[in-house]
Design a protein around this motif. Structure first.
Motif, PDB file in Angstrom:
ATOM      1  N   ILE A 144      54.532  47.303  47.381  1.00  0.00           N
ATOM      2  CA  ILE A 144      54.975  46.212  46.524  1.00  0.00           C
ATOM      3  C   ILE A 144      56.031  46.745  45.555  1.00  0.00           C
ATOM      4  CG2 ILE A 144      52.754  45.059  46.712  1.00  0.00           C
ATOM      5  CD1 ILE A 144      52.222  45.877  43.776  1.00  0.00           C
ATOM      6  N   SER A 156      49.819  49.108  50.087  1.00  0.00           N
ATOM      7  CA  SER A 156      48.792  48.204  50.599  1.00  0.00           C
ATOM      8  C   SER A 156      48.776  48.337  52.116  1.00  0.00           C
ATOM      9  CB  SER A 156      49.116  46.762  50.181  1.00  0.00           C
ATOM     10  OG  SER A 156      48.327  45.842  50.888  1.00  0.00           O
ATOM     11  N   LEU A 197      45.509  47.416  46.573  1.00  0.00           N
ATOM     12  CA  LEU A 197      46.093  47.563  45.246  1.00  0.00           C
ATOM     13  C   LEU A 197      44.964  47.671  44.216  1.00  0.00           C
ATOM     14  CD1 LEU A 197      48.917  44.897  45.608  1.00  0.00           C
ATOM     15  CD2 LEU A 197      49.081  47.372  45.944  1.00  0.00           C
ATOM     16  N   ASP A 234      43.919  40.935  49.997  1.00  0.00           N
ATOM     17  CA  ASP A 234      44.579  39.731  49.492  1.00  0.00           C
ATOM     18  C   ASP A 234      44.125  39.398  48.070  1.00  0.00           C
ATOM     19  OD1 ASP A 234      45.863  39.497  51.931  1.00  0.00           O
ATOM     20  OD2 ASP A 234      44.376  38.122  52.767  1.00  0.00           O
ATOM     21  N   LYS A 292      45.919  41.540  45.485  1.00  0.00           N
ATOM     22  CA  LYS A 292      47.284  41.085  45.214  1.00  0.00           C
ATOM     23  C   LYS A 292      47.279  39.886  44.278  1.00  0.00           C
ATOM     24  CE  LYS A 292      49.320  42.557  49.618  1.00  0.00           C
ATOM     25  NZ  LYS A 292      49.959  42.091  50.882  1.00  0.00           N
ATOM     26  N   TYR A 297      46.671  40.641  40.488  1.00  0.00           N
ATOM     27  CA  TYR A 297      47.769  41.217  39.698  1.00  0.00           C
ATOM     28  C   TYR A 297      48.464  40.115  38.900  1.00  0.00           C
ATOM     29  CZ  TYR A 297      51.930  44.020  38.626  1.00  0.00           C
ATOM     30  OH  TYR A 297      52.954  44.692  37.986  1.00  0.00           O
TER      31      TYR A 297
END
Length: 520
Positions: free
Chosen positions: A215, A315, A338, A398, A401, A404
């Motif tokens: 990312i 990831s 992550l 998922d 992510k 975040y």
């Protein structure tokens, strides 16, 4: 008592927390276990981590705790928990328009449960010490996996010679060239991290669907020292967050009364600050108020930014997690996630528990003496493990992510706080409804990650539908009032303008609900 004739030889690649726990599970079932680690003894302070820095402090929650308990090492987990620091929620930091600093606590759980900040080294050392006391476990450090044949069940390791005696290894060689040793096995477990050599060699045999993503965010570690009197500078029982929409700064407590902190930001911000290091303090003053100079001095802030590496976040998803009856991968080797849900360690440890529960269920440890039958049972178990675990590891990937966005911005939104309040109220007063926050399901239960997503999505749909219904009801009521009293209202804007404003607010609330559902 396990029949010695039914023993398997289990080779584990990687002596981190996940590999060490897997060794304890296998050893407790009577297997002969050998662990091979690329680095030196991780208990040695001179051993340099692979990323040349301390790692982000670990958050140990229910899944990891339960997995360690299922290994039968109750004294170990009790000792570890005594050395952890409970974090009961987030502490959000900011600055008002008048320039005053503020902080607001957000509890993780309506029932008062906490996640535990734990030092990675302390956790790993405790597991390795336990393995040292286990007679059917051997550990070999400074051994790099260089090849594997998963049809003939052989692996090759290059033993790095560091110039001194290696009393933990059964191999010796006086040549300047690093020797390569051949190791046979019944089952090989790869727990060797995101850049897994086990996965690399497994992909030569298995048709592995593999997805890797970096990312656009880098991270750098900082440290808030203890106060002059040796105490914490800020609350030790919270995960502290300075949200910045595109980036964030977080702080987790450490046992020495310091805080391990991390700056997460897009690479463009790092490039800008690297080219103008004198602006680091100004950047923190603007976006992370209260950090400098109250918690970190300007000199230390600039020095730590300059000296600590700026590292990427990876990831990984893959499937299958095994090949035949010979190899299976766990932890980051199978699903690097992550760090924004604090589930990397917990998911890896849960891998171990799920794998050995499935091996038990398929009779691998009760199998007949015929090696062919045992291999068949193991192959069936590995396939069942991939079928069950792959959807769950994709799900936590998922979820991490999504979280975040919540951490760096969503925690400040009124609608996020409203939804959290509604869900916690229902959980507290109407538990039979089974309504819980997504965070509670992830961190304080052993519910499958894929089920967590489905449950959270259902709740999100209901929440959004209810908000939409309220908005439509309000709009309908306004429309009725406008129609009923149109002759009195239309000539005058005194009442009509507020009603029109209320209509606009209703539309905005409904649209905001849709946006909230999209990332929650």
């Amino acid at each position: 008592m396990t029949d010695p004739s039914k023993k398997q030889k289990v080779v584990i690649v990687g002596a981190g927390p996940v590999g060490s726990l897997a060794a304890l599970y296998a050893a407790s079932r009577g297997d002969d276990v050998e662990i091979y680690e690329l680095r030196g003894d991780l208990r040695d302070p001179s051993t340099i981590p692979l990323n040349f820095t301390k790692s982000i402090n670990l958050a140990l929650s229910e899944r990891g705790i339960n997995s360690m308990k299922q290994s039968g090492q109750h004294c170990l987990i009790d000792k570890l928990l005594q050395e952890t620091i409970p974090m009961y929620g987030r502490m959000i930091h900011g600055k008002s328009t008048s320039g005053e600093l503020w902080e607001a606590a957000q509890a993780y759980d309506v029932h008062g449960r906490a996640i535990n900040a734990v030092d990675r080294g302390a956790l790993n050392n405790a597991l390795l010490d336990e393995l040292d006391r286990t007679p059917n476990v051997k550990m070999f450090f400074n051994h790099k996996l260089t090849g594997a044949d998963f049809r003939s069940n052989k692996a090759w390791f290059e033993r790095r010679i560091l110039g001194g005696a290696d009393d933990k290894s059964k191999f010796s060689n006086t040549s300047d060239r690093a020797p390569e040793v051949e190791v046979s096995f019944d089952m090989l477990i790869g727990a060797d991290g995101a850049h897994s050599a086990t996965r690399y060699h497994m992909m030569k045999f298995a048709r592995v669907d593999y997805q890797q993503e970096y990312i656009d965010t880098l991270w750098c570690e900082f440290r808030i020292p203890p106060r002059e009197d040796g105490d914490f500078r800020i609350s030790p029982n919270h995960l502290h967050i300075w949200p910045g929409k595109e980036f964030m700064f977080i702080a987790l407590p450490s046992s020495d009364k310091s805080f391990t902190c991390t700056l997460f930001a897009p690479s463009s911000y790092y490039t800008k600050l690297e080219n103008a290091p004198q602006e680091v303090v100004e950047f923190f003053d603007e976006y992370f108020p209260g950090v400098c100079p109250d918690l970190i001095t300007p000199h230390d802030l600039q020095e730590q930014f300059a000296s600590n590496p700026h590292l990427p976040l990876i990831s990984i998803k893959c499937k299958p997690h095994h090949y035949g009856s010979s190899v299976v991968i766990l932890g980051d080797a199978a699903h690097a996630v992550l760090p924004f849900y604090g589930q990397g360690l917990n998911a890896g440890m849960e891998d171990v528990r799920v794998l050995f529960e499935i091996l038990d269920k398929h009779g691998v440890y009760d199998s007949p003496l015929d090696p062919d039958a045992q291999r068949a049972f193991r192959a069936s178990a590995f396939q069942a493990y991939t079928d069950q675990r792959a959807p769950d590891t994709h799900a936590i990937n998922d979820l991490s992510k999504r979280n975040y966005l919540e951490m760096r911005w969503g925690v400040k939104l009124p609608l996020y706080k409203f939804r959290k309040s509604v869900e916690e109220t229902l959980d507290s007063y109407f538990p039979r409804l089974g309504w819980r926050t997504q965070y509670s399901r992830v961190s304080f239960s052993n519910e499958r990650y894929s089920e967590v997503i489905r449950a959270a999505d259902r709740q999100g749909e209901i929440f959004t539908t209810c908000l939409g219904s309220i908005a439509l009801l309000l709009l309908g009521s306004i429309g009725f009032i406008l129609y009923k009293f149109r002759t009195q209202l239309l000539p005058s804007g005194f009442i009509l303008r507020p009603l029109q404003a209320l209509t606009d607010i209703s539309f905005r609330a409904y649209n905001a609900a849709l946006r909230t559902y999209s990332y929650s």
